[in-house]
Design a protein around this motif. Structure first.
Motif, PDB file in Angstrom:
ATOM      1  N   GLY A   1      36.355  42.974  45.847  1.00 52.52           N
ATOM      2  CA  GLY A   1      36.787  42.526  44.823  1.00 52.52           C
ATOM      3  C   GLY A   1      36.656  41.211  43.707  1.00 52.52           C
ATOM      4  N   PRO A   2      37.170  41.246  42.448  1.00 56.89           N
ATOM      5  CA  PRO A   2      38.722  41.780  42.303  1.00 56.89           C
ATOM      6  C   PRO A   2      37.947  43.333  41.869  1.00 56.89           C
ATOM      7  CG  PRO A   2      38.065  40.278  40.595  1.00 56.89           C
ATOM      8  CD  PRO A   2      36.643  40.005  41.748  1.00 56.89           C
ATOM      9  N   GLY A   3      39.622  44.472  42.471  1.00 57.79           N
ATOM     10  CA  GLY A   3      38.656  45.803  41.644  1.00 57.79           C
ATOM     11  C   GLY A   3      40.656  46.093  41.781  1.00 57.79           C
ATOM     12  N   CYS A   4      40.100  47.640  41.661  1.00 54.81           N
ATOM     13  CA  CYS A   4      40.843  49.013  41.455  1.00 54.81           C
ATOM     14  C   CYS A   4      40.940  49.777  42.219  1.00 54.81           C
ATOM     15  CB  CYS A   4      42.055  48.604  40.101  1.00 54.81           C
ATOM     16  SG  CYS A   4      43.550  49.737  40.584  1.00 54.81           S
TER      17      CYS A   4
ATOM     18  N   ARG B   1      35.630  47.993  39.260  1.00 53.52           N
ATOM     19  CA  ARG B   1      35.246  46.474  39.887  1.00 53.52           C
ATOM     20  C   ARG B   1      35.728  45.774  38.623  1.00 53.52           C
ATOM     21  NH1 ARG B   1      31.016  45.315  43.269  1.00 53.52           N
ATOM     22  NH2 ARG B   1      30.555  47.164  42.971  1.00 53.52           N
ATOM     23  N   TYR B   2      36.036  44.671  38.494  1.00 52.25           N
ATOM     24  CA  TYR B   2      36.441  43.681  37.301  1.00 52.25           C
ATOM     25  C   TYR B   2      35.695  41.924  37.371  1.00 52.25           C
ATOM     26  CZ  TYR B   2      40.593  46.221  37.055  1.00 52.25           C
ATOM     27  OH  TYR B   2      41.157  47.784  36.872  1.00 52.25           O
ATOM     28  N   PRO B   3      36.203  41.719  36.264  1.00 48.41           N
ATOM     29  CA  PRO B   3      35.016  40.465  36.783  1.00 48.41           C
ATOM     30  C   PRO B   3      35.836  39.281  37.021  1.00 48.41           C
ATOM     31  CG  PRO B   3      34.947  41.147  34.514  1.00 48.41           C
ATOM     32  CD  PRO B   3      36.237  42.118  34.781  1.00 48.41           C
ATOM     33  N   ALA B   4      35.027  38.828  38.111  1.00 49.33           N
ATOM     34  CA  ALA B   4      36.197  37.114  38.977  1.00 49.33           C
ATOM     35  C   ALA B   4      37.259  36.745  37.735  1.00 49.33           C
ATOM     36  CB  ALA B   4      35.191  36.142  39.084  1.00 49.33           C
TER      37      ALA B   4
END
Length: 227
Positions: free
Chosen positions: A35-38, A139-142
Motif C-alpha cells: 500500500g497504500p491502496g484500495c 495504488r495511491y501515492p505514499a
C-alpha cells in the motif's frame, strides 16, 4: 466508489492475477499488495463447477496492514453470497455479482495503508482443484491515504437453532463504521412450523459504554422484510 470513504483523488490502477493449486488441508498465500491502496474488485473462479465442499470448506482470509487477525474470514461461497454450499444462483447487485456455476465477483471497496494479504485454506473434503483469483486495485501515492475504516466480513452458523429460543445473532461490532449488509440462509429441519417469518431483524445501537438496553432501536416486521 461510496462517498463515505475518504480516498485520494490521485491513483495508479493496478491488477493482480494468480492461479493457486489447492488440496485438502492446504493453506495457501494468494497475494500480498503493498500500500497504500484500495481493492476495487475481487474475482474468484475454479476450473470446473464447484462442489459443495469447495464452496463451504475453502476459507478466504484477508489481513490489512500488520494485523495478526484476519478482517475477512469466511467460506468462499458464503462470502460471495452463495449459501448452503450451492455452486450458483443469480446475484446482480452493487457489491456482488455471480456468473453461472463458475465466477464470483465482489466490488466492496477495501482500503489499506501498508499492505493487504489474501490467503485461502482448504478443508478436509476439498478435492484437488485450481483456484483463480483476480484483483483490480488502486495504488495511491505514499502518505496520501487518510481513510481509517477497513472492510470486515465474518461467517457464523448455528446448528441447530433452538426453536422459539433466543434471537440468532448476526453481528456484534464495536467502533465506528457502516453496515453494508449481510447474507442470511435458513434450512428447515422441523417441518411443523415451516420456519416462522415473523421473527424480524432487531438492531441495537449504543453510543457509549453501558448504553445498550433490551429494546431494539431498529425493529423489522418479518424475517423476509429485511431484504
Amino acid at each position: 466508489m461510496p462517498q463515505f470513504l475518504d480516498l485520494p483523488k490521485r491513483f495508479v490502477p493496478a491488477r493482480a492475477t494468480t492461479k493457486k493449486s489447492l488440496s485438502a488441508g492446504s493453506r495457501v498465500s494468494v497475494v500480498t499488495l503493498d500500500g497504500p491502496g484500495c481493492i476495487r474488485r475481487l474475482w474468484v473462479t475454479m476450473a470446473k463447477q464447484p462442489q459443495p465442499a469447495q464452496m463451504r470448506q475453502i476459507i478466504l482470509r484477508i489481513y490489512w496492514d500488520d494485523a495478526g487477525v484476519p478482517a475477512v474470514e469466511a467460506p468462499v461461497g458464503d462470502f460471495f453470497g452463495i449459501l448452503h454450499g450451492l455452486s450458483f444462483y443469480p446475484i446482480n447487485s452493487r457489491y456482488i455479482v455471480t456468473q453461472h456455476s463458475s465466477a464470483y465477483t465482489a466490488f466492496f471497496p477495501m482500503p489499506f495503508h501498508r499492505r493487504a494479504h489474501l490467503e485461502v485454506e482448504a478443508g478436509p473434503a476439498v478435492p484437488d482443484t485450481p483456484l483463480y483469483v483476480g484483483i483490480d486495485w488502486h495504488r495511491y501515492p505514499a502518505g496520501s491515504l487518510a481513510e481509517e475504516m477497513r472492510f470486515h466480513a465474518a461467517f457464523r452458523r448455528e446448528f441447530r437453532c433452538e426453536a422459539w429460543g433466543e434471537g440468532y445473532r448476526l453481528l456484534d461490532a464495536t467502533g465506528q463504521g457502516r453496515l453494508l449488509g449481510f447474507n442470511f440462509g435458513v434450512r428447515v429441519y422441523d417441518d411443523r412450523c415451516r420456519w416462522s417469518h415473523a421473527g424480524g431483524d432487531a438492531i441495537y445501537i449504543a453510543n457509549g459504554p453501558g448504553e445498550l438496553d433490551a429494546f431494539a432501536h431498529l425493529r423489522g416486521g418479518g424475517g423476509e422484510d429485511v431484504f
